[in-house]
Structures are given as C-alpha cells and as structure tokens.
Design a protein around this motif. Structure first.
Motif, mmCIF file in Angstrom:
data_model
loop_
_atom_site.group_PDB
_atom_site.id
_atom_site.type_symbol
_atom_site.label_atom_id
_atom_site.label_comp_id
_atom_site.label_asym_id
_atom_site.label_seq_id
_atom_site.Cartn_x
_atom_site.Cartn_y
_atom_site.Cartn_z
ATOM 1 N N VAL A 98 0.861 -1.186 0.000
ATOM 2 C CA VAL A 98 0.000 0.000 0.000
ATOM 3 C C VAL A 98 0.895 1.232 0.000
ATOM 4 O O VAL A 98 1.677 1.433 0.932
ATOM 5 C CB VAL A 98 -0.917 0.041 1.245
ATOM 6 C CG1 VAL A 98 -1.586 1.412 1.359
ATOM 7 C CG2 VAL A 98 -1.987 -1.035 1.159
ATOM 8 N N GLY A 99 0.812 2.039 -1.042
ATOM 9 C CA GLY A 99 1.494 3.323 -1.052
ATOM 10 C C GLY A 99 2.936 3.286 -1.526
ATOM 11 O O GLY A 99 3.624 2.269 -1.450
ATOM 12 N N LYS A 100 3.385 4.438 -1.989
ATOM 13 C CA LYS A 100 4.726 4.566 -2.550
ATOM 14 C C LYS A 100 5.813 4.448 -1.487
ATOM 15 O O LYS A 100 6.874 3.860 -1.730
ATOM 16 C CB LYS A 100 4.864 5.898 -3.286
ATOM 17 C CG LYS A 100 6.147 6.026 -4.090
ATOM 18 C CD LYS A 100 6.188 7.311 -4.884
ATOM 19 C CE LYS A 100 7.406 7.345 -5.801
ATOM 20 N NZ LYS A 100 8.686 7.105 -5.094
ATOM 21 N N ALA A 101 5.577 5.008 -0.298
ATOM 22 C CA ALA A 101 6.599 4.948 0.751
ATOM 23 C C ALA A 101 6.934 3.499 1.100
ATOM 24 O O ALA A 101 8.112 3.129 1.199
ATOM 25 C CB ALA A 101 6.123 5.700 1.996
ATOM 26 N N THR A 102 5.904 2.685 1.260
ATOM 27 C CA THR A 102 6.129 1.267 1.550
ATOM 28 C C THR A 102 6.768 0.581 0.360
ATOM 29 O O THR A 102 7.684 -0.230 0.507
ATOM 30 C CB THR A 102 4.803 0.580 1.923
ATOM 31 O OG1 THR A 102 4.219 1.251 3.042
ATOM 32 C CG2 THR A 102 5.026 -0.878 2.280
ATOM 33 N N GLY A 103 6.308 0.926 -0.843
ATOM 34 C CA GLY A 103 6.869 0.341 -2.055
ATOM 35 C C GLY A 103 8.348 0.635 -2.211
ATOM 36 O O GLY A 103 9.138 -0.233 -2.604
ATOM 37 N N ASP A 104 8.757 1.859 -1.888
ATOM 38 C CA ASP A 104 10.174 2.231 -2.002
ATOM 39 C C ASP A 104 11.035 1.387 -1.065
ATOM 40 O O ASP A 104 12.134 0.951 -1.429
ATOM 41 C CB ASP A 104 10.356 3.718 -1.664
ATOM 42 C CG ASP A 104 9.833 4.633 -2.771
ATOM 43 O OD1 ASP A 104 9.580 4.135 -3.886
ATOM 44 O OD2 ASP A 104 9.681 5.843 -2.508
ATOM 45 N N LEU A 105 10.552 1.160 0.149
ATOM 46 C CA LEU A 105 11.304 0.353 1.107
ATOM 47 C C LEU A 105 11.374 -1.106 0.673
ATOM 48 O O LEU A 105 12.397 -1.777 0.855
ATOM 49 C CB LEU A 105 10.663 0.456 2.491
ATOM 50 C CG LEU A 105 10.749 1.828 3.171
ATOM 51 C CD1 LEU A 105 9.976 1.821 4.481
ATOM 52 C CD2 LEU A 105 12.198 2.220 3.423
ATOM 53 N N VAL A 106 10.292 -1.598 0.095
ATOM 54 C CA VAL A 106 10.273 -2.974 -0.412
ATOM 55 C C VAL A 106 11.292 -3.135 -1.536
ATOM 56 O O VAL A 106 12.007 -4.151 -1.612
ATOM 57 C CB VAL A 106 8.852 -3.339 -0.883
ATOM 58 C CG1 VAL A 106 8.873 -4.578 -1.771
ATOM 59 C CG2 VAL A 106 7.943 -3.583 0.322
ATOM 60 N N GLN A 107 11.392 -2.131 -2.394
ATOM 61 C CA GLN A 107 12.380 -2.189 -3.473
ATOM 62 C C GLN A 107 13.799 -2.257 -2.936
ATOM 63 O O GLN A 107 14.661 -2.933 -3.503
ATOM 64 C CB GLN A 107 12.234 -0.975 -4.385
ATOM 65 C CG GLN A 107 11.029 -1.057 -5.319
ATOM 66 C CD GLN A 107 10.982 0.105 -6.299
ATOM 67 O OE1 GLN A 107 11.275 1.243 -5.939
ATOM 68 N NE2 GLN A 107 10.620 -0.192 -7.528
ATOM 69 N N LYS A 108 14.060 -1.562 -1.829
ATOM 70 C CA LYS A 108 15.398 -1.592 -1.231
ATOM 71 C C LYS A 108 15.755 -2.976 -0.705
ATOM 72 O O LYS A 108 16.938 -3.282 -0.521
ATOM 73 C CB LYS A 108 15.492 -0.554 -0.108
ATOM 74 C CG LYS A 108 15.477 0.883 -0.609
ATOM 75 C CD LYS A 108 15.553 1.878 0.536
ATOM 76 C CE LYS A 108 15.533 3.309 0.015
ATOM 77 N NZ LYS A 108 15.577 4.299 1.125
ATOM 78 N N LEU A 109 14.751 -3.806 -0.459
ATOM 79 C CA LEU A 109 14.995 -5.194 -0.057
ATOM 80 C C LEU A 109 15.268 -6.086 -1.272
ATOM 81 O O LEU A 109 15.558 -7.268 -1.113
ATOM 82 C CB LEU A 109 13.789 -5.751 0.704
ATOM 83 C CG LEU A 109 13.477 -5.160 2.073
ATOM 84 C CD1 LEU A 109 12.202 -5.775 2.621
ATOM 85 C CD2 LEU A 109 14.634 -5.374 3.046
ATOM 86 N N GLY A 110 15.163 -5.490 -2.473
ATOM 87 C CA GLY A 110 15.363 -6.271 -3.689
ATOM 88 C C GLY A 110 14.105 -6.930 -4.197
ATOM 89 O O GLY A 110 14.147 -7.782 -5.093
ATOM 90 N N LEU A 111 12.953 -6.519 -3.649
ATOM 91 C CA LEU A 111 11.668 -7.081 -4.060
ATOM 92 C C LEU A 111 10.960 -6.141 -5.032
ATOM 93 O O LEU A 111 11.245 -4.947 -5.073
ATOM 94 C CB LEU A 111 10.786 -7.330 -2.836
ATOM 95 C CG LEU A 111 11.345 -8.315 -1.802
ATOM 96 C CD1 LEU A 111 10.461 -8.358 -0.567
ATOM 97 C CD2 LEU A 111 11.470 -9.711 -2.412
ATOM 98 N N LYS A 112 10.042 -6.696 -5.808
ATOM 99 C CA LYS A 112 9.339 -5.920 -6.828
ATOM 100 C C LYS A 112 7.884 -5.716 -6.396
ATOM 101 O O LYS A 112 7.071 -6.637 -6.469
ATOM 102 C CB LYS A 112 9.393 -6.648 -8.171
ATOM 103 C CG LYS A 112 10.819 -6.867 -8.679
ATOM 104 C CD LYS A 112 10.845 -7.721 -9.929
ATOM 105 C CE LYS A 112 12.272 -7.975 -10.398
ATOM 106 N NZ LYS A 112 12.316 -8.888 -11.574
ATOM 107 N N PRO A 113 7.561 -4.508 -5.925
ATOM 108 C CA PRO A 113 6.230 -4.282 -5.355
ATOM 109 C C PRO A 113 5.128 -4.124 -6.406
ATOM 110 O O PRO A 113 5.361 -3.617 -7.501
ATOM 111 C CB PRO A 113 6.410 -2.980 -4.573
ATOM 112 C CG PRO A 113 7.494 -2.250 -5.304
ATOM 113 C CD PRO A 113 8.422 -3.312 -5.817
ATOM 114 N N LEU A 114 3.937 -4.539 -6.017
ATOM 115 C CA LEU A 114 2.722 -4.326 -6.807
ATOM 116 C C LEU A 114 1.738 -3.541 -5.948
ATOM 117 O O LEU A 114 1.610 -3.816 -4.757
ATOM 118 C CB LEU A 114 2.076 -5.658 -7.194
ATOM 119 C CG LEU A 114 2.830 -6.565 -8.165
ATOM 120 C CD1 LEU A 114 2.188 -7.949 -8.173
ATOM 121 C CD2 LEU A 114 2.807 -5.968 -9.568
ATOM 122 N N GLY A 115 1.061 -2.561 -6.543
ATOM 123 C CA GLY A 115 0.024 -1.844 -5.808
ATOM 124 C C GLY A 115 0.468 -0.538 -5.185
ATOM 125 O O GLY A 115 -0.216 -0.021 -4.302
#
Length: 260
Positions: A98-115
C-alpha cells in the motif's frame, strides 16, 4: 503559515522529511511531532517465514514499519547473502504494497512491489482479488498490532488464503504530550494540522483541543487519506482537506489549497 504534522519521522539516514520539504516549497513552515513509537515482536518467526517462500503464495506489506521488521531480521542474523537467493523466489510470486513509501522500502529489499498506487487497504484488496483465487498458497502478511481488518476480511470472504503475523506493536510516543504543549507555547496555534493515522487522532486530539481552546475552529485539519479522515470525522473534527494519494506532494498541495 505554520503547519503541524503529527506523524512518525523518517529514519535519520534517509534525509529530510519529504512532507516538511514539500510544504516549504509551497511557502509554509512545517513542524513534525512524532506521535507513535513501535516495539518489534516475533522477529524469529518472521525470519523463518521469510526464508520459506515455497510455503506461501506471496507477500503483503501495508506499512513501512512491517518492511523495517524484515530489514531488522536480515541485518540481525547476517543473512544478506542468503536473502539474495531467496528474494528471487518471492519475486516470482506477488509482493503487494500500500502506497509509494512502503513500495520504495520494499524495493530496497530487492523485491518488486505491486500496488504502489493503492492508497488504502481497501483498494489493495481489490487488486489482490483480481489477481489471486482460492487455489493460491496462503499470502503472508506481516503487520502491526492495530491493523484494520478490511484487507483480511475481504480476502477471507472471497476465499483467498491469508496468514498474518504481528511483527510490531504501536503505542503513543512517550514525549508526545510534552512536545505538543511546547509547540503551542512557543509557536502558537498552527494554521493547519495534519493527521497521518487513526492512532494519531486517538493519541493527539484531546490535547490539541485543550491547547487550541477557542481557536480550534480556525485550524484547517488535513488527513493523509480516507481512513484517517473517517477517524477525524468520527471524533467531530471538520476535515478541511484530504490527500488525493498518500504522498508528500499530494498532501502539501491539498493543504496549500485550503490555506490560500
């Protein structure tokens, strides 16, 4: 004009708070007072789940704090190299946010966020239901102790399996009342106050009412999104504006508009 932001600050190493920066660009001086504090729990169980991707159909993150819990697990156990191999198995599934802030942190883990464009759990649940069905392995949802039940309920009612794990507990920041009192004493009543969560409304509102007194009706109250706006309305506040999306740019633009 003075704007009071009632939210948690960014981590120290991540630069200036974007909400303060965006409001400054609109000519307003923003002050941030931390509302919440967090205690992380069940990290050993979380670590086990993270390294067993074959038992789950995907991941769900609805808050930056849940992603922080994952980061803590990886750093504490020194399993970064192992994570580089495991994360590809998660990326072969779906990683919902949910949301860009969470998505950005997920990307830093090397994961590809959806949503990332979903501003609420309601919207994210609809995206998940479009992509998943009852045949998927359980989606793994690390979450906070006071999460809303909207997403779990929506998935359960539509037969999509879900496994939740509470990885952090939310409480009132120990310095909140003192910081609020100091702010009003030194800077007076702000032109606008922005709330970022129903918990923030719960912990701050009575003190804000007492400190504002008769000036309360002059304050333009802003909400980061519909869930927070609903909590404010329930408490009898008039919500002057709500961010179209839960981002610094959208909230700053909404506040700037009502302060013209």
């Amino acid at each position: 004009m003075q704007v009071l932001l009632l939210k948690e600050p960014r981590e120290e190493d991540s630069g200036p708070d974007p909400y303060v920066k965006e409001l400054a660009a609109h000519g307003h001086r923003a002050t941030l007072i931390p509302v919440l504090c967090f205690k992380f729990v069940s990290l050993s169980t979380l670590s086990e789940k993270l390294f067993q991707p074959d038992t789950h159909g995907g991941l769900i993150f609805t808050s930056p704090r849940a992603v922080e819990a994952v980061k803590m697990c990886l750093e504490a156990e020194g399993r970064g190299e192992e994570w580089r191999l495991i994360k590809d198995k998660w990326n072969a599934k779906s990683v919902y946010v949910v949301g860009k802030a969470t998505g950005d942190l997920v990307q830093k883990l090397g994961l590809k966020p959806l949503g990332e464009d979903s501003g609420t759990a309601d919207v994210l649940s609809r995206l998940i239901l479009q992509r998943e069905d009852a045949n998927v392995l359980p989606l793994f949802f690390p979450c906070g102790s006071i999460k809303r039940e909207v997403l779990p309920t929506a998935l359960r009612e539509n037969g999509v399996p879900l496994e939740t794990l509470t990885v952090y507990q939310t409480a009132e920041h120990p310095d909140l009342q003192e910081n609020l009192s100091q702010y009003f004493t030194q800077q007076g009543t702000p032109s606008s106050i922005a709330f970022f969560s129903p918990s923030g409304v719960k912990f701050c509102l009575e003190t804000v009412r007492q400190l504002s007194g008769k000036r309360l009706t002059q304050i333009k109250f802003a909400a980061i999104g519909p869930t927070t706006a609903d909590a404010m309305t329930t408490e009898g506040l008039c919500v002057s504006c709500s961010a179209e999306k839960p981002t610094a740019a959208h909230l700053a633009a909404a506040i700037a508009k009502v302060l013209l």
